[in-house]
Design a protein around this motif. Structure first.
Motif, PDB file in Angstrom:
ATOM      1  N   SER A  25       0.834  -1.204   0.000  1.00  0.00           N
ATOM      2  CA  SER A  25       0.000   0.000   0.000  1.00  0.00           C
ATOM      3  C   SER A  25       0.872   1.259   0.000  1.00  0.00           C
ATOM      4  O   SER A  25       0.519   2.262  -0.633  1.00  0.00           O
ATOM      5  CB  SER A  25      -0.947   0.001   1.201  1.00  0.00           C
ATOM      6  N   ALA A  26       2.009   1.213   0.697  1.00  0.00           N
ATOM      7  CA  ALA A  26       2.924   2.368   0.694  1.00  0.00           C
ATOM      8  C   ALA A  26       3.436   2.642  -0.716  1.00  0.00           C
ATOM      9  O   ALA A  26       3.499   3.800  -1.155  1.00  0.00           O
ATOM     10  CB  ALA A  26       4.092   2.112   1.645  1.00  0.00           C
ATOM     11  N   ASN A  28       1.967   1.671  -3.587  1.00  0.00           N
ATOM     12  CA  ASN A  28       0.854   2.104  -4.440  1.00  0.00           C
ATOM     13  C   ASN A  28       0.547   3.583  -4.204  1.00  0.00           C
ATOM     14  O   ASN A  28       0.247   4.320  -5.138  1.00  0.00           O
ATOM     15  CB  ASN A  28      -0.380   1.220  -4.204  1.00  0.00           C
ATOM     16  N   ASP A  29       0.642   4.012  -2.963  1.00  0.00           N
ATOM     17  CA  ASP A  29       0.470   5.433  -2.650  1.00  0.00           C
ATOM     18  C   ASP A  29       1.625   6.249  -3.250  1.00  0.00           C
ATOM     19  O   ASP A  29       1.419   7.307  -3.847  1.00  0.00           O
ATOM     20  CB  ASP A  29       0.425   5.610  -1.128  1.00  0.00           C
ATOM     21  N   LEU A  32       1.508   6.873  -7.079  1.00  0.00           N
ATOM     22  CA  LEU A  32       0.466   7.869  -7.380  1.00  0.00           C
ATOM     23  C   LEU A  32       0.933   9.270  -6.987  1.00  0.00           C
ATOM     24  O   LEU A  32       0.719  10.250  -7.722  1.00  0.00           O
ATOM     25  CB  LEU A  32      -0.832   7.523  -6.647  1.00  0.00           C
ATOM     26  N   THR A  33       1.571   9.376  -5.836  1.00  0.00           N
ATOM     27  CA  THR A  33       2.093  10.669  -5.376  1.00  0.00           C
ATOM     28  C   THR A  33       3.147  11.208  -6.350  1.00  0.00           C
ATOM     29  O   THR A  33       3.166  12.401  -6.666  1.00  0.00           O
ATOM     30  CB  THR A  33       2.681  10.526  -3.964  1.00  0.00           C
ATOM     31  N   ALA A  82      -7.701   1.095  -4.016  1.00  0.00           N
ATOM     32  CA  ALA A  82      -7.552   2.403  -3.369  1.00  0.00           C
ATOM     33  C   ALA A  82      -7.979   2.330  -1.900  1.00  0.00           C
ATOM     34  O   ALA A  82      -7.366   2.959  -1.027  1.00  0.00           O
ATOM     35  CB  ALA A  82      -8.386   3.443  -4.107  1.00  0.00           C
ATOM     36  N   ILE A  85      -5.192   1.001   0.229  1.00  0.00           N
ATOM     37  CA  ILE A  85      -4.189   2.039   0.524  1.00  0.00           C
ATOM     38  C   ILE A  85      -4.675   2.868   1.707  1.00  0.00           C
ATOM     39  O   ILE A  85      -3.938   3.106   2.674  1.00  0.00           O
ATOM     40  CB  ILE A  85      -3.956   2.962  -0.697  1.00  0.00           C
ATOM     41  N   GLU A  86      -5.918   3.305   1.630  1.00  0.00           N
ATOM     42  CA  GLU A  86      -6.485   4.158   2.665  1.00  0.00           C
ATOM     43  C   GLU A  86      -6.490   3.443   4.025  1.00  0.00           C
ATOM     44  O   GLU A  86      -6.155   4.043   5.053  1.00  0.00           O
ATOM     45  CB  GLU A  86      -7.904   4.561   2.247  1.00  0.00           C
ATOM     46  N   ARG A  89      -2.656   2.777   5.397  1.00  0.00           N
ATOM     47  CA  ARG A  89      -1.652   3.819   5.630  1.00  0.00           C
ATOM     48  C   ARG A  89      -1.838   4.524   6.983  1.00  0.00           C
ATOM     49  O   ARG A  89      -2.952   4.785   7.426  1.00  0.00           O
ATOM     50  CB  ARG A  89      -1.616   4.822   4.486  1.00  0.00           C
ATOM     51  N   ASP A  93      -2.129  12.034   3.320  1.00  0.00           N
ATOM     52  CA  ASP A  93      -2.078  12.246   1.880  1.00  0.00           C
ATOM     53  C   ASP A  93      -1.060  13.346   1.579  1.00  0.00           C
ATOM     54  O   ASP A  93      -0.898  14.283   2.366  1.00  0.00           O
ATOM     55  CB  ASP A  93      -3.484  12.710   1.431  1.00  0.00           C
ATOM     56  N   TYR A  94      -0.383  13.245   0.434  1.00  0.00           N
ATOM     57  CA  TYR A  94       0.567  14.282   0.021  1.00  0.00           C
ATOM     58  C   TYR A  94      -0.154  15.630  -0.026  1.00  0.00           C
ATOM     59  O   TYR A  94      -1.268  15.724  -0.547  1.00  0.00           O
ATOM     60  CB  TYR A  94       1.146  13.922  -1.342  1.00  0.00           C
TER      61      TYR A  94
END
Ligand SMILES: [Fe+2]
Length: 178
Positions: A25-26, A28-29, A32-33, A82, A85-86, A89, A93-94
């Protein structure tokens, strides 16, 4: 789990899978970031940083794939949504939108501090349970650290000081680096 890797106890495999899922998940985040930054960076030196980020997106997506397939190899089901991930984490969020090269790199430095520190923790956790997974994480960490240096080289003075030194949040880091 109906099966796991030969020679690994189900208990050890479950512990490794829990760590791998959080790192999946880290990543995948993170990819995207990185794309978000690729799209939102503006100003002087735009093209260099815009183009520096895409190969790292590909690298991190590949690493997510490696971790997900390791989870499956160990007999569990990787979660790549998604929502996963949520749920997984423990970080925010960035926080930057359209901003300058220096601001984004100042904030991205902190993102990489978090990702790399957590990957090192995962190396320690899995090292006690499954050295094969540990080996995967070690290789990934070396490449993450190399890209982190690319980021920091943009923030570094000729005396080796970082422009965002001492920052405690992404916004603070962006303000110091800007
Ligand atoms: Fe693009």
């Amino acid at each position: 789990m109906a099966f796991t890797a030969p020679g690994l106890t189900e208990e050890s495999a479950a512990g490794v899978v829990a760590t791998l899922q959080e790192r999946l998940s880290a990543f995948n985040d993170l990819h995207l970031t990185l794309k978000h930054i690729h799209w939102n960076v503006v100003g002087t030196n735009f093209i260099g940083v815009h183009e520096m980020i895409d190969p790292q997106v590909e690298l991190v997506r590949g690493y997510a794939d490696t971790l997900a397939e390791r989870i499956a190899t160990l007999g569990a089901s990787p979660k790549g949504t998604a929502k996963a991930i949520e749920e997984d984490r423990s970080w925010d969020d960035y926080s930057l939108g359209r901003d300058t090269v220096q601001a984004h790199l100042g904030a991205l430095d902190l993102v990489y501090v978090g990702v790399i520190s957590s990957h090192r923790d995962a190396i320690e956790t899995t090292g006690k349970l499954d050295p094969v997974t540990e080996d995967i994480l070690i290789g990934q960490t070396a490449e993450l650290e190399k890209f982190h240096w690319f980021v920091r080289a943009h923030l570094e003075s000729y005396t080796g000081e970082l422009s965002n030194a001492g920052a405690t949040s992404e916004k603070d880091a962006a303000d110091k680096a800007r």
